[in-house]
Design a protein around this motif. Structure first.
Motif, short mmCIF file in Angstrom:
data_model
loop_
_atom_site.label_atom_id
_atom_site.label_comp_id
_atom_site.label_asym_id
_atom_site.label_seq_id
_atom_site.Cartn_x
_atom_site.Cartn_y
_atom_site.Cartn_z
N LYS A 169 1.54 2.84 -3.79
CA LYS A 169 0.32 2.97 -4.21
C LYS A 169 0.16 4.88 -5.23
CE LYS A 169 -3.92 0.46 -1.90
NZ LYS A 169 -4.67 1.13 -0.71
N SER B 148 1.14 -1.36 0.23
CA SER B 148 -0.17 -0.05 0.16
C SER B 148 0.66 0.85 -0.09
CB SER B 148 -0.63 0.51 0.83
OG SER B 148 -0.43 -0.22 2.14
N ASN C 297 -3.45 7.77 -7.94
CA ASN C 297 -4.56 6.70 -8.76
C ASN C 297 -4.93 5.39 -7.19
OD1 ASN C 297 -5.58 8.46 -10.71
ND2 ASN C 297 -4.10 7.22 -11.53
N GLY C 298 -4.19 5.22 -6.35
CA GLY C 298 -4.62 4.14 -5.86
C GLY C 298 -4.29 2.89 -5.67
N LYS C 299 -3.70 2.73 -6.97
CA LYS C 299 -3.69 1.85 -7.56
C LYS C 299 -1.68 1.34 -7.24
CE LYS C 299 -7.16 1.58 -12.07
NZ LYS C 299 -5.96 0.86 -12.96
#
Length: 445
Positions: free
Chosen positions: A382, A379, A385-387
């Protein structure tokens, strides 16, 4: 003085990318190519290499090389250094090897990177990599070029001596780190790759194969971490040294400074021998400093300033190496944790569909613990875009960093040589001394 060194290139795309950086070459002004074009240098190298494979049955492992040519501080202007790099490549490589010459101006010393194709584009023969050619011939071309352009030339001198640290190791009769360094040095000499090195070490000493390699002699209480031995013994440095045995410059010997004989350890009748040794070492130190001052035509203050600048540059390069090693380690951990995170789908799916979730989670406690750890780790990577990034993209970045690390380690090697010349007034490297009463441990090769 200009120092030249040649190393093998493993990743031509990453190497060209690093050497041609705008910030290092004054936005491309100090980049020249021969029989290839920017920005297609790596691809055009590969075209010649593939053409050779189609017509030749001989196998070859090294497809590209890089020459590192470093000039003394304030001795030459960047444009002139670039011209000398082009002339150097022309004389040393001839007319049938593709090459790119880049001049870097972002560090304390102006230096050239000459990246060239190992394949002769006419005869399809390999570059002559015999020791004589990549050591003696390389240096002769470099020295001739320096003399013609009124640049200083390194004076060769071979001598013997031991550092103060080595003296105390001999006096004590033991030093686990010194023994381990000698064992690693010998294992590197007899290894063809890193796996081979690990197998040799594992036959001779207890090896801890964790995130950080550790080594432990039978009589030791605690193992020695590989990272505690310095830049020359980091995992990536060992891989570099295995691939470039002929060009490796030994560890920098202790800086020659006058020994203060007023220290308590030199007092008393029982330390008379130690005082005599210190006196002899001080005489040698004064002689080498005097030699340097005469040879360079400088004052003692100028000598000290040069030495301090070189030490600072060496420290800066070592810090870059440590920073890259940390980044590479983080990215390698990402690939490992991302695989665990991705493979946890079945466990999570099973949990979602289970009728007794508490029992299911208890039975898969280790899997959930690994998942939580992996999720927290990935995490951190990331994007906006949260990817999380693809492993293939991370591997590409690792390759780029490893290529950069190899190049910077080459710079580290040259800075060690330069500092040694400033300290000793000559191209001098102390020879390793085995403590009295102890033979160096033979390796089971």
């Amino acid at each position: 003085m200009a120092i030249s060194k040649i190393v093998k290139v493993k990743n031509i795309f990453a190497t060209v990318k690093y050497c041609a950086r705008d910030s290092k070459t004054n936005y491309g002004e100090l980049i020249s190519t021969y029989n290839c074009e920017m920005p297609f240098v790596a691809r055009q190298f590969n075209e010649v290499t593939e053409a050779r494979r189609k017509v030749s049955s001989r196998s070859f492992s090294v497809e590209s090389w890089m020459i590192f040519q470093s000039f003394a501080q304030d001795e030459i202007e960047p444009k002139k250094a670039h011209e000398l790099g082009l002339e150097f490549a022309k004389r040393y490589l001839g007319e049938n090897h593709q090459y790119m010459v880049t001049t870097h101006i972002d560090s304390g010393c102006v230096h050239n990177h000459i990246v060239f194709n190992a394949t002769d584009s006419v005869s399809f023969k390999s570059f002559d990599s015999r020791t004589k050619h990549i050591v003696q011939d390389l240096r002769k071309v470099n020295d001739d070029l320096c003399k013609e352009n009124n640049l200083s030339v390194i004076k060769e001198f071979k001598g013997k001596g031991i550092s103060q640290r080595e003296y105390y190791v001999r006096k004590a009769g033991r030093s686990y780190k010194a023994r381990l360094e000698r064992m690693i040095d010998k294992a590197i000499e007899n290894s063809t790759d890193f796996q081979d090195f690990l197998e040799i070490m594992d036959r001779n000493i207890e090896v801890g194969f964790g995130n950080i390699l550790t080594f432990k002699f039978p009589e030791q209480k605690r193992p020695v971490r590989l990272t505690s031995l310095g830049a020359d013994y980091a995992e990536n440095s060992i891989k570099y040294r295995i691939d470039n045995k002929e060009q490796y410059i030994k560890k920098l010997p202790s800086t020659r400074a006058l020994i203060d004989k007023n220290q308590s350890k030199f007092q008393g009748a029982e330390n008379a021998g130690l005082r005599r040794w210190a006196t002899r070492e001080n005489i040698k130190t004064l002689a080498t400093i005097s030699h340097t001052l005469h040879q360079e035509g400088i004052t003692y203050d100028e000598y000290k300033k040069r030495q301090e600048k070189s030490s600072k540059r060496l420290s800066d390069v070592v810090n870059k190496i440590k920073e890259l090693d940390g980044q590479i380690s983080q990215y390698e951990n990402y690939i490992e944790q991302e695989a665990i995170y991705r493979s946890s789908y079945k466990v999570l799916s099973g949990y979602k569909n289970s009728t007794n979730k508490e029992a299911y989670k208890k039975n898969h406690y280790a899997d959930f613990k690994a998942y939580d750890k992996a999720k927290n780790f990935v995490s951190k990577f990331k994007n906006e875009n949260g990817k999380i990034p693809k492993p293939s993209d991370i591997r590409e970045q690792i390759e780029d960093m490893q290529a950069e690390r190899n190049i910077i380690f080459t710079e580290y090697q040259v800075e060690k040589q330069r500092l040694s010349e400033l300290v000793f007034g000559m191209n001098h490297q102390d020879k390793g001394i085995i403590p009295k009463g102890r033979k160096d441990q033979d390796l089971d090769i």
